[in-house]
Design a protein around this motif. Structure first.
Motif, PDB file in Angstrom:
ATOM      1  N   GLU A   1       0.844  -1.189  -0.144  1.00  7.67           N
ATOM      2  CA  GLU A   1       0.043   0.017   0.011  1.00  7.67           C
ATOM      3  C   GLU A   1       0.756   1.267  -0.058  1.00  7.67           C
TER       4      GLU A   1
ATOM      5  N   GLU B   1       2.189   1.845  -3.447  1.00 12.33           N
ATOM      6  CA  GLU B   1       1.479   2.603  -4.246  1.00 12.33           C
ATOM      7  C   GLU B   1       1.359   4.172  -4.030  1.00 12.33           C
TER       8      GLU B   1
ATOM      9  N   THR C   1       2.239  -2.216  -8.437  1.00 10.95           N
ATOM     10  CA  THR C   1       0.815  -2.186  -8.069  1.00 10.95           C
ATOM     11  C   THR C   1      -0.240  -1.662  -9.257  1.00 10.95           C
TER      12      THR C   1
ATOM     13  N   ARG D   1       1.043  -7.069  -4.340  1.00 13.66           N
ATOM     14  CA  ARG D   1       1.054  -5.947  -5.116  1.00 13.66           C
ATOM     15  C   ARG D   1      -0.100  -6.068  -6.356  1.00 13.66           C
TER      16      ARG D   1
ATOM     17  N   ILE E   1      -3.414  -5.263  -5.352  1.00  8.96           N
ATOM     18  CA  ILE E   1      -3.767  -3.791  -5.450  1.00  8.96           C
ATOM     19  C   ILE E   1      -3.900  -3.469  -7.221  1.00  8.96           C
TER      20      ILE E   1
END
Ligand SMILES: C[S@@+](CC[C@H](N)C(=O)[O-])C[C@H]1O[C@@H](n2cnc3c(N)ncnc32)[C@H](O)[C@@H]1O
Length: 265
Positions: free
Chosen positions: A15, A18, A51, A77, A80
């Motif tokens: 996260e 990203e 991502t 990854r 996402i």
């Protein structure tokens, strides 16, 4: 040193990547993609898609009649990236060392943005990409180059040599497997590509705060920066690294990147 591990990623690091990649890898990636001059309707492979931010951008260029496939060996990854899936854009967990699930001569273009320097073996991934590209297909690579001077890496090396960290064997971490332009040229030629463009870009980069530098390195190295340490030691290691970095402020990194565009004859 043991090789870079693909087992150290976490949901949190994915996260964070990203977010932190927007100003760095994504920005550089858009410039890389411009080198491919993608057209509507083309089939494109993003190797090491992370991502999926850049693959989504590539998909906007080839449109719904084209197709972009992003692969990455890190499932967190790809989780996402899958949020971005749409007509003509899909993602799969896969490794550059094995693209056998893709047909030969199928892609018009492929790219690796900030990925090549993470590959311990350069030969097999390039052979794999060569196989899946059509004749005339283009490959664009943006890779870190040997000679990057990143104060964070030097500090990490120093701190990891001290007890209690020195008893844990570390991977090459964020230093990864950089190449020189000559080495990249040789790898591409050996795989059968002709070189359309190969350029070393160097720029001085003022660094953000020690906290941000560490966060960026942990996320973009998918946990290899400190992941070899037991969880309970990592916070102390971060603190020790921060103390050393703070004494060297203001920090300046010389970034050397290689841009290559190669064609399958
Ligand atoms: C710094 S990130 C770049 C991600 C993405 N290309 C971008 O521009 O944001 C490096 C990526 O390389 C991927 N990677 C590492 N080893 C790989 C391999 N053997 N095959 C494919 N991708 C790999 C990692 O999983 C990670 O997502």
């Amino acid at each position: 040193m043991p090789p870079v591990s693909l087992e150290l990623d976490t949901k949190q690091l994915a996260e964070e990547y990203e977010k932190v990649s927007v100003e760095r890898q994504f920005r550089a990636g858009k410039r890389l993609i411009a080198e491919l001059a993608l057209s509507r309707g083309e089939n494109v492979l993003d190797v090491g898609a992370g991502t999926g931010l850049l693959a989504e951008y590539a998909a906007s260029l080839v449109g719904p009649t084209g197709c972009v496939v992003g692969i990455d060996p890190l499932p967190l990854r790809i989780d996402i990236a899958n949020r971005r899936s749409q007509l003509g854009l899909s993602f799969k967990v896969a490794n550059a060392n094995d693209l056998s699930e893709f047909k030969e001569n199928w892609f018009d273009a492929a790219y690796m943005n900030a990925v090549f320097h993470w590959l311990p073996d350069k030969r097999v991934p390039l052979q794999q990409i060569f196989r899946v590209l059509k004749s005339g297909g283009r490959l664009a690579i943006m890779s870190g180059a040997k000679g990057n001077s990143n104060p964070l890496h030097a500090v990490r090396e120093r701190v990891m040599k001290r007890p209690p960290y020195d008893q844990y064997q570390r991977a090459s971490g964020a230093v990864a497997y950089h190449v020189t332009p000559e080495e990249l040229r040789d790898h591409l030629t050996e795989a059968g590509f002709t070189i359309a463009r190969l350029e070393l870009r160097q720029r001085e980069h003022p660094e953000a705060s020690p906290d941000e530098m560490i966060q960026f390195s942990e996320a973009s190295s998918f946990g290899n920066f400190l992941g070899h340490l037991p969880v309970e030691l990592r916070e102390a290691a971060r603190a020790d690294i921060k103390i050393e970095l703070a004494s060297a402020l203001p920090l300046q990194t010389v970034r050397q990147g290689i841009i290559a565009v190669a064609i399958k004859p």
